[in-house]
Design a protein around this motif. Structure first.
Motif, short mmCIF file in Angstrom:
data_model
loop_
_atom_site.label_atom_id
_atom_site.label_comp_id
_atom_site.label_asym_id
_atom_site.label_seq_id
_atom_site.Cartn_x
_atom_site.Cartn_y
_atom_site.Cartn_z
N GLY A 12 0.81 -1.21 0.00
CA GLY A 12 0.00 0.00 0.00
C GLY A 12 0.85 1.26 0.00
N GLY A 14 2.90 4.22 1.12
CA GLY A 14 3.72 4.46 2.32
C GLY A 14 4.21 3.21 3.02
N SER A 15 3.99 2.04 2.41
CA SER A 15 4.42 0.80 3.08
C SER A 15 5.93 0.64 3.04
CB SER A 15 3.74 -0.42 2.45
OG SER A 15 4.05 -0.49 1.08
N GLY A 16 6.56 1.24 2.01
CA GLY A 16 8.02 1.15 1.90
C GLY A 16 8.50 0.52 0.60
N LYS A 17 7.65 0.48 -0.42
CA LYS A 17 8.05 -0.15 -1.69
C LYS A 17 9.30 0.50 -2.28
CE LYS A 17 4.10 0.86 -3.50
NZ LYS A 17 3.44 1.39 -2.30
N SER A 18 9.30 1.84 -2.36
CA SER A 18 10.44 2.54 -2.98
C SER A 18 11.70 2.32 -2.15
CB SER A 18 10.19 4.03 -3.09
OG SER A 18 8.92 4.25 -3.60
N THR A 19 11.54 2.36 -0.84
CA THR A 19 12.69 2.16 0.06
C THR A 19 13.27 0.77 -0.17
OG1 THR A 19 11.53 3.53 1.67
CG2 THR A 19 13.36 2.22 2.50
N ARG A 142 3.78 7.42 8.02
CA ARG A 142 4.91 7.54 7.09
C ARG A 142 4.50 8.22 5.79
NH1 ARG A 142 7.84 1.67 7.78
NH2 ARG A 142 8.65 2.01 9.89
N ARG A 146 5.87 11.83 4.56
CA ARG A 146 6.63 11.89 3.30
C ARG A 146 6.03 12.92 2.35
NH1 ARG A 146 5.77 7.02 -0.52
NH2 ARG A 146 3.81 8.15 -0.60
N ASN A 177 7.69 -4.35 7.35
CA ASN A 177 8.50 -3.13 7.38
C ASN A 177 8.24 -2.27 8.62
OD1 ASN A 177 10.42 -1.32 6.57
ND2 ASN A 177 9.07 -0.21 5.17
N LEU A 179 9.97 -2.06 11.00
CA LEU A 179 11.32 -2.41 11.43
C LEU A 179 12.20 -1.18 11.41
CD1 LEU A 179 12.16 -5.34 8.96
CD2 LEU A 179 11.71 -5.58 11.37
N ILE A 181 15.59 0.54 10.15
CA ILE A 181 16.21 0.40 8.82
C ILE A 181 17.30 -0.68 8.80
CG2 ILE A 181 17.68 1.62 7.15
CD1 ILE A 181 14.78 2.34 6.73
P1 ADP Z 1 5.96 3.55 -0.83
O1 ADP Z 1 6.94 3.57 -1.98
O2 ADP Z 1 5.43 2.17 -0.55
O3 ADP Z 1 4.83 4.53 -0.97
P2 ADP Z 1 8.21 4.66 0.70
O4 ADP Z 1 9.31 3.69 0.41
O5 ADP Z 1 8.24 5.98 -0.01
O6 ADP Z 1 6.76 3.96 0.50
O7 ADP Z 1 8.17 4.86 2.27
C1 ADP Z 1 7.28 5.81 2.87
C2 ADP Z 1 8.04 6.66 3.87
O8 ADP Z 1 8.45 5.85 4.96
C3 ADP Z 1 9.31 7.26 3.28
O9 ADP Z 1 9.49 8.56 3.79
C4 ADP Z 1 10.43 6.32 3.79
O10 ADP Z 1 11.66 6.98 3.95
C5 ADP Z 1 9.87 5.88 5.14
N1 ADP Z 1 10.28 4.50 5.54
C6 ADP Z 1 10.26 3.39 4.76
N2 ADP Z 1 10.68 2.32 5.47
C7 ADP Z 1 10.97 2.76 6.72
C8 ADP Z 1 11.45 2.13 7.93
N3 ADP Z 1 11.69 0.82 8.00
N4 ADP Z 1 11.63 2.90 9.02
C9 ADP Z 1 11.36 4.23 8.98
N5 ADP Z 1 10.91 4.89 7.89
C10 ADP Z 1 10.71 4.16 6.76
#
Ligand code: ADP
Length: 205
Positions: A12, A14-19, A142, A146, A177, A179, A181
């Motif tokens: 979904g 903000g879940s962290g896909k891009s990260t 998150r 963001r 996630n 978690l 980093i």
């Molecule tokens: P998505 O691509 O799924 O929309 P993002 O990768 O952009 O999500 O992550 C959403 C926000 O959460 C970003 O600002 C990112 O830096 C932050 N984030 C992702 N993973 C973590 C984590 N494990 N701990 C803290 N912040 C995180």
């Protein structure tokens, strides 16, 4: 399916896909981004833009001849048949471009980032589904931090997407996630090793 092992990465907002994708990329894994493809196929002169204009009218073009995304979003927001028509134009072209990009990859496996994979029921197109999962409260926090968006707006987007349960049901692998980093890095390294091994088996199928 043969050749490169295809892993769809979904989750979904903000879940962290891009990260997660960028961490795999750092390990040398090729990443294909379906959002980038979706934007590139509607550039002026591209067939998808012509098809959208003939389906929905010239009003969807800005003065510069580019797609007015906001207007298009408003049209499909409350009109399911318009949304289906749009998807019928875009999805075959997006998946064709994904296939083309995969065919040029020389690496045992690749990741294809597809935010709305479960919603569009294209899970069969891939060898495995990797879901990035977090509780909704953290997702809200998150994503709104963001994007500097209100919790209400993000809440609406979360509601319009597949539920956590729907996504997890389709997952072959899950990254929790919620978690720190450093722990996320370890999880990704473990999955990377697993995918390299699976890719080796996949090659001999
Ligand atoms: P998505 O691509 O799924 O929309 P993002 O990768 O952009 O999500 O992550 C959403 C926000 O959460 C970003 O600002 C990112 O830096 C932050 N984030 C992702 N993973 C973590 C984590 N494990 N701990 C803290 N912040 C995180």
């Amino acid at each position: 399916m043969s050749g490169v092992l295809r892993i769809a990465l979904t989750g979904g907002i903000g879940s962290g896909k891009s990260t997660v994708a960028s961490k795999f990329q750092t390990l040398g894994v090729p990443v294909i981004d379906s959002d980038v493809i979706a934007r590139s196929i509607v550039k002026p002169g591209e067939p998808a833009l012509k098809a959208i204009v003939s389906a929905f009218g010239k009003d969807l073009l800005t003065d510069e001849g580019t797609l007015d995304r906001r207007r298009l979003r408003n049209i499909i927001f409350n009109d399911l048949s318009a949304k289906t028509r749009l998807e019928n134009i875009l999805h075959p072209l997006i998946y064709k471009e994904i296939d083309e990009q995969v065919s040029r990859i020389h690496y045992p496996y690749c990741l294809i980032v597809i935010p709305l994979l479960v919603e569009t029921e294209r899970t069969n197109h891939f060898d495995r589904i990797l879901v990035v999962d977090i509780p909704e409260e953290i997702q809200l926090k998150r994503a709104s931090n963001r994007d500097n968006d209100s919790l209400k707006l993000i809440e609406g987007i979360i509601k319009s997407q597949a539920s956590r349960e729907q996504r997890l049901k389709r997952a072959d692998d899950i990254i929790d996630n919620n978690l720190e980093i450093e722990d996320l890095n370890k999880t990704i390294q473990t999955l990377h090793n697993k995918y390299l091994k699976l890719a080796e088996e996949h090659k001999t199928l």
